[in-house]
Design a protein around this motif. Structure first.
Motif, PDB file in Angstrom:
ATOM      1  N   ASN A 115       0.807  -1.220   0.000  1.00 27.22           N
ATOM      2  CA  ASN A 115       0.000   0.000   0.000  1.00 27.22           C
ATOM      3  C   ASN A 115       0.842   1.274   0.000  1.00 27.22           C
ATOM      4  O   ASN A 115       0.476   2.268  -0.624  1.00 27.22           O
ATOM      5  N   VAL A 116       1.985   1.243   0.696  1.00 34.06           N
ATOM      6  CA  VAL A 116       2.845   2.435   0.715  1.00 34.06           C
ATOM      7  C   VAL A 116       3.334   2.778  -0.683  1.00 34.06           C
ATOM      8  O   VAL A 116       3.430   3.951  -1.058  1.00 34.06           O
ATOM      9  N   LEU A 117       3.648   1.743  -1.477  1.00 36.05           N
ATOM     10  CA  LEU A 117       4.191   1.962  -2.815  1.00 36.05           C
ATOM     11  C   LEU A 117       3.110   2.065  -3.886  1.00 36.05           C
ATOM     12  O   LEU A 117       3.351   1.797  -5.059  1.00 36.05           O
ATOM     13  N   ASN A 118       1.928   2.462  -3.469  1.00 35.16           N
ATOM     14  CA  ASN A 118       0.827   2.673  -4.414  1.00 35.16           C
ATOM     15  C   ASN A 118       0.403   4.142  -4.372  1.00 35.16           C
ATOM     16  O   ASN A 118      -0.354   4.552  -3.496  1.00 35.16           O
ATOM     17  N   PRO A 119       0.889   4.972  -5.311  1.00 34.58           N
ATOM     18  CA  PRO A 119       0.572   6.402  -5.284  1.00 34.58           C
ATOM     19  C   PRO A 119      -0.911   6.687  -5.484  1.00 34.58           C
ATOM     20  O   PRO A 119      -1.405   7.727  -5.071  1.00 34.58           O
ATOM     21  N   LYS A 120      -1.626   5.761  -6.111  1.00 29.57           N
ATOM     22  CA  LYS A 120      -3.054   5.957  -6.322  1.00 29.57           C
ATOM     23  C   LYS A 120      -3.810   6.014  -4.997  1.00 29.57           C
ATOM     24  O   LYS A 120      -4.874   6.631  -4.906  1.00 29.57           O
ATOM     25  N   LEU A 121      -3.252   5.367  -3.971  1.00 32.61           N
ATOM     26  CA  LEU A 121      -3.905   5.369  -2.659  1.00 32.61           C
ATOM     27  C   LEU A 121      -3.915   6.781  -2.069  1.00 32.61           C
ATOM     28  O   LEU A 121      -4.906   7.213  -1.481  1.00 32.61           O
ATOM     29  N   SER A 122      -2.813   7.508  -2.228  1.00 31.52           N
ATOM     30  CA  SER A 122      -2.757   8.891  -1.740  1.00 31.52           C
ATOM     31  C   SER A 122      -3.770   9.767  -2.473  1.00 31.52           C
ATOM     32  O   SER A 122      -4.466  10.577  -1.860  1.00 31.52           O
ATOM     33  N   LEU A 123      -3.845   9.590  -3.785  1.00 23.12           N
ATOM     34  CA  LEU A 123      -4.784  10.379  -4.572  1.00 23.12           C
ATOM     35  C   LEU A 123      -6.226  10.012  -4.218  1.00 23.12           C
ATOM     36  O   LEU A 123      -7.108  10.872  -4.214  1.00 23.12           O
ATOM     37  N   PHE A 124      -6.450   8.727  -3.904  1.00 23.64           N
ATOM     38  CA  PHE A 124      -7.788   8.295  -3.510  1.00 23.64           C
ATOM     39  C   PHE A 124      -8.221   8.995  -2.230  1.00 23.64           C
ATOM     40  O   PHE A 124      -9.335   9.529  -2.142  1.00 23.64           O
ATOM     41  N   PHE A 125      -7.355   9.022  -1.237  1.00 25.64           N
ATOM     42  CA  PHE A 125      -7.706   9.671   0.020  1.00 25.64           C
ATOM     43  C   PHE A 125      -7.881  11.168  -0.158  1.00 25.64           C
ATOM     44  O   PHE A 125      -8.722  11.791   0.492  1.00 25.64           O
ATOM     45  N   LEU A 126      -7.067  11.747  -1.039  1.00 26.67           N
ATOM     46  CA  LEU A 126      -7.188  13.179  -1.296  1.00 26.67           C
ATOM     47  C   LEU A 126      -8.572  13.510  -1.841  1.00 26.67           C
ATOM     48  O   LEU A 126      -9.167  14.534  -1.496  1.00 26.67           O
ATOM     49  N   ALA A 127      -9.111  12.630  -2.667  1.00 27.72           N
ATOM     50  CA  ALA A 127     -10.424  12.865  -3.270  1.00 27.72           C
ATOM     51  C   ALA A 127     -11.564  12.369  -2.379  1.00 27.72           C
ATOM     52  O   ALA A 127     -12.666  12.920  -2.409  1.00 27.72           O
ATOM     53  N   PHE A 128     -11.293  11.335  -1.565  1.00 25.32           N
ATOM     54  CA  PHE A 128     -12.355  10.661  -0.822  1.00 25.32           C
ATOM     55  C   PHE A 128     -12.683  11.341   0.512  1.00 25.32           C
ATOM     56  O   PHE A 128     -13.847  11.681   0.779  1.00 25.32           O
ATOM     57  N   LEU A 129     -11.682  11.541   1.345  1.00 22.44           N
ATOM     58  CA  LEU A 129     -11.937  12.050   2.694  1.00 22.44           C
ATOM     59  C   LEU A 129     -12.600  13.431   2.743  1.00 22.44           C
ATOM     60  O   LEU A 129     -13.552  13.631   3.512  1.00 22.44           O
ATOM     61  N   PRO A 130     -12.131  14.410   1.949  1.00 19.76           N
ATOM     62  CA  PRO A 130     -12.730  15.753   2.054  1.00 19.76           C
ATOM     63  C   PRO A 130     -14.217  15.815   1.714  1.00 19.76           C
ATOM     64  O   PRO A 130     -14.886  16.787   2.081  1.00 19.76           O
ATOM     65  N   GLN A 131     -14.732  14.800   1.027  1.00 21.99           N
ATOM     66  CA  GLN A 131     -16.153  14.808   0.675  1.00 21.99           C
ATOM     67  C   GLN A 131     -17.052  14.700   1.900  1.00 21.99           C
ATOM     68  O   GLN A 131     -18.223  15.073   1.855  1.00 21.99           O
ATOM     69  N   PHE A 132     -16.511  14.200   2.994  1.00 19.66           N
ATOM     70  CA  PHE A 132     -17.322  13.925   4.168  1.00 19.66           C
ATOM     71  C   PHE A 132     -16.999  14.844   5.342  1.00 19.66           C
ATOM     72  O   PHE A 132     -17.518  14.664   6.440  1.00 19.66           O
ATOM     73  N   VAL A 133     -16.131  15.837   5.111  1.00 15.12           N
ATOM     74  CA  VAL A 133     -15.769  16.788   6.166  1.00 15.12           C
ATOM     75  C   VAL A 133     -15.843  18.200   5.610  1.00 15.12           C
ATOM     76  O   VAL A 133     -15.282  18.484   4.547  1.00 15.12           O
ATOM     77  N   SER A 134     -16.515  19.071   6.321  1.00 10.29           N
ATOM     78  CA  SER A 134     -16.637  20.460   5.878  1.00 10.29           C
ATOM     79  C   SER A 134     -15.307  21.184   6.043  1.00 10.29           C
ATOM     80  O   SER A 134     -14.721  21.176   7.135  1.00 10.29           O
ATOM     81  N   PRO A 135     -14.803  21.806   4.970  1.00 12.03           N
ATOM     82  CA  PRO A 135     -13.526  22.521   5.077  1.00 12.03           C
ATOM     83  C   PRO A 135     -13.624  23.750   5.977  1.00 12.03           C
ATOM     84  O   PRO A 135     -12.607  24.274   6.430  1.00 12.03           O
ATOM     85  N   ASN A 136     -14.836  24.212   6.242  1.00 13.25           N
ATOM     86  CA  ASN A 136     -15.023  25.390   7.094  1.00 13.25           C
ATOM     87  C   ASN A 136     -15.115  25.040   8.569  1.00 13.25           C
ATOM     88  O   ASN A 136     -15.189  25.925   9.427  1.00 13.25           O
ATOM     89  N   SER A 137     -15.108  23.749   8.869  1.00 14.51           N
ATOM     90  CA  SER A 137     -15.205  23.321  10.253  1.00 14.51           C
ATOM     91  C   SER A 137     -13.932  23.656  11.021  1.00 14.51           C
ATOM     92  O   SER A 137     -12.820  23.515  10.503  1.00 14.51           O
ATOM     93  N   ALA A 138     -14.106  24.076  12.268  1.00 13.15           N
ATOM     94  CA  ALA A 138     -12.951  24.415  13.102  1.00 13.15           C
ATOM     95  C   ALA A 138     -12.157  23.165  13.473  1.00 13.15           C
ATOM     96  O   ALA A 138     -10.981  23.250  13.823  1.00 13.15           O
ATOM     97  N   GLN A 139     -12.822  22.029  13.415  1.00 14.22           N
ATOM     98  CA  GLN A 139     -12.181  20.762  13.767  1.00 14.22           C
ATOM     99  C   GLN A 139     -11.964  19.888  12.522  1.00 14.22           C
ATOM    100  O   GLN A 139     -12.017  18.658  12.606  1.00 14.22           O
ATOM    101  N   ALA A 140     -11.724  20.534  11.389  1.00 14.30           N
ATOM    102  CA  ALA A 140     -11.617  19.791  10.127  1.00 14.30           C
ATOM    103  C   ALA A 140     -10.495  18.754  10.170  1.00 14.30           C
ATOM    104  O   ALA A 140     -10.680  17.611   9.745  1.00 14.30           O
ATOM    105  N   THR A 141      -9.331  19.143  10.680  1.00 11.82           N
ATOM    106  CA  THR A 141      -8.196  18.219  10.723  1.00 11.82           C
ATOM    107  C   THR A 141      -8.495  17.016  11.610  1.00 11.82           C
ATOM    108  O   THR A 141      -8.227  15.867  11.239  1.00 11.82           O
ATOM    109  N   SER A 142      -9.069  17.274  12.779  1.00  9.61           N
ATOM    110  CA  SER A 142      -9.426  16.185  13.691  1.00  9.61           C
ATOM    111  C   SER A 142     -10.463  15.262  13.060  1.00  9.61           C
ATOM    112  O   SER A 142     -10.400  14.038  13.212  1.00  9.61           O
ATOM    113  N   ALA A 143     -11.410  15.866  12.353  1.00 12.37           N
ATOM    114  CA  ALA A 143     -12.455  15.074  11.703  1.00 12.37           C
ATOM    115  C   ALA A 143     -11.864  14.194  10.609  1.00 12.37           C
ATOM    116  O   ALA A 143     -12.251  13.027  10.454  1.00 12.37           O
ATOM    117  N   LEU A 144     -10.930  14.739   9.841  1.00 19.22           N
ATOM    118  CA  LEU A 144     -10.270  13.961   8.797  1.00 19.22           C
ATOM    119  C   LEU A 144      -9.496  12.785   9.398  1.00 19.22           C
ATOM    120  O   LEU A 144      -9.529  11.667   8.872  1.00 19.22           O
TER     121      LEU A 144
END
Length: 203
Positions: A115-144
């Protein structure tokens, strides 16, 4: 955390990928306990990709062709190595009653590297996780972070289930060498095909 996120994560994890294939291969070849080690390694291998998406490093891979290509080809080489190791004597899919040939730490390490040597995994998380967390939330990092941890927990549990199912078929397979030979060729060909697919992946 929404039910939608949990259900979506389960569907994504259930889709057969390198981690699932590796865990099933180990379950068939070595039994249930080693398959847990494989599942644990694959789950740990998610950590860099999840953290990369959270701190923005995944965006660098997306924008930097050189960085993406470097990691991609390391992944290609490793997938080919896994394909070869399945076919060789004593490899991940070597079924016998002697289970000391391949140590559990080695099994964990292979799962991590897949999994570490799969760059697509990083791109997947980049696209996947933010869909479920509001970027305006004060606790955005913790939520992610929380969402990533839940994804990892679900990954581990589902992979263990895959490994358990595969290990149940072990006794059937161990008495049928021809079945095992075809399974080894099938898994090796699949990992080889995944390596070819990754080699032609675009950033």
């Amino acid at each position: 955390m929404s039910l939608e996120y949990i259900l979506t994560s389960i569907v994504v994890i259930l889709l057969p990928g390198t981690g699932v294939l590796y865990t099933v291969a180990v379950g068939l070849g070595k039994g249930f306990q080693p398959s847990i080690a494989a599942a644990f390694g694959c789950t740990l291998g998610i950590v860099p990709a999840a953290l990369a998406s959270i701190i923005g490093v995944a965006a660098i891979f997306h924008s930097s062709t050189l960085a993406f290509q470097l990691l991609k080809y390391l992944g290609v080489v490793y997938l080919f190595y896994v394909s070869w190791s399945i076919l060789r004597s004593g490899g991940a899919l070597e079924v016998n009653d002697e289970r000391k040939e391949r140590t559990l730490p080695h099994t964990v390490l292979d799962g991590i590297l897949l999994n570490v040597l799969n760059p697509k995994l990083s791109l997947f998380f980049l696209a996947f996780l933010p869909q479920f967390v509001s970027p305006n939330s004060a606790q955005a990092t913790s939520a992610l972070l929380l969402h990533a941890l839940v994804f990892m927990l679900l990954t581990f549990l589902i992979f263990v289930a895959y490994g358990a199912t595969a290990s149940l078929a072990r006794d059937y397979v161990i008495t049928r060498p021809k079945v095992m030979a075809w399974l080894k060729r099938g898994f090796a060909a699949t990992f080889g095909a995944l390596g070819v697919k990754l080699a032609f992946a675009e950033s």
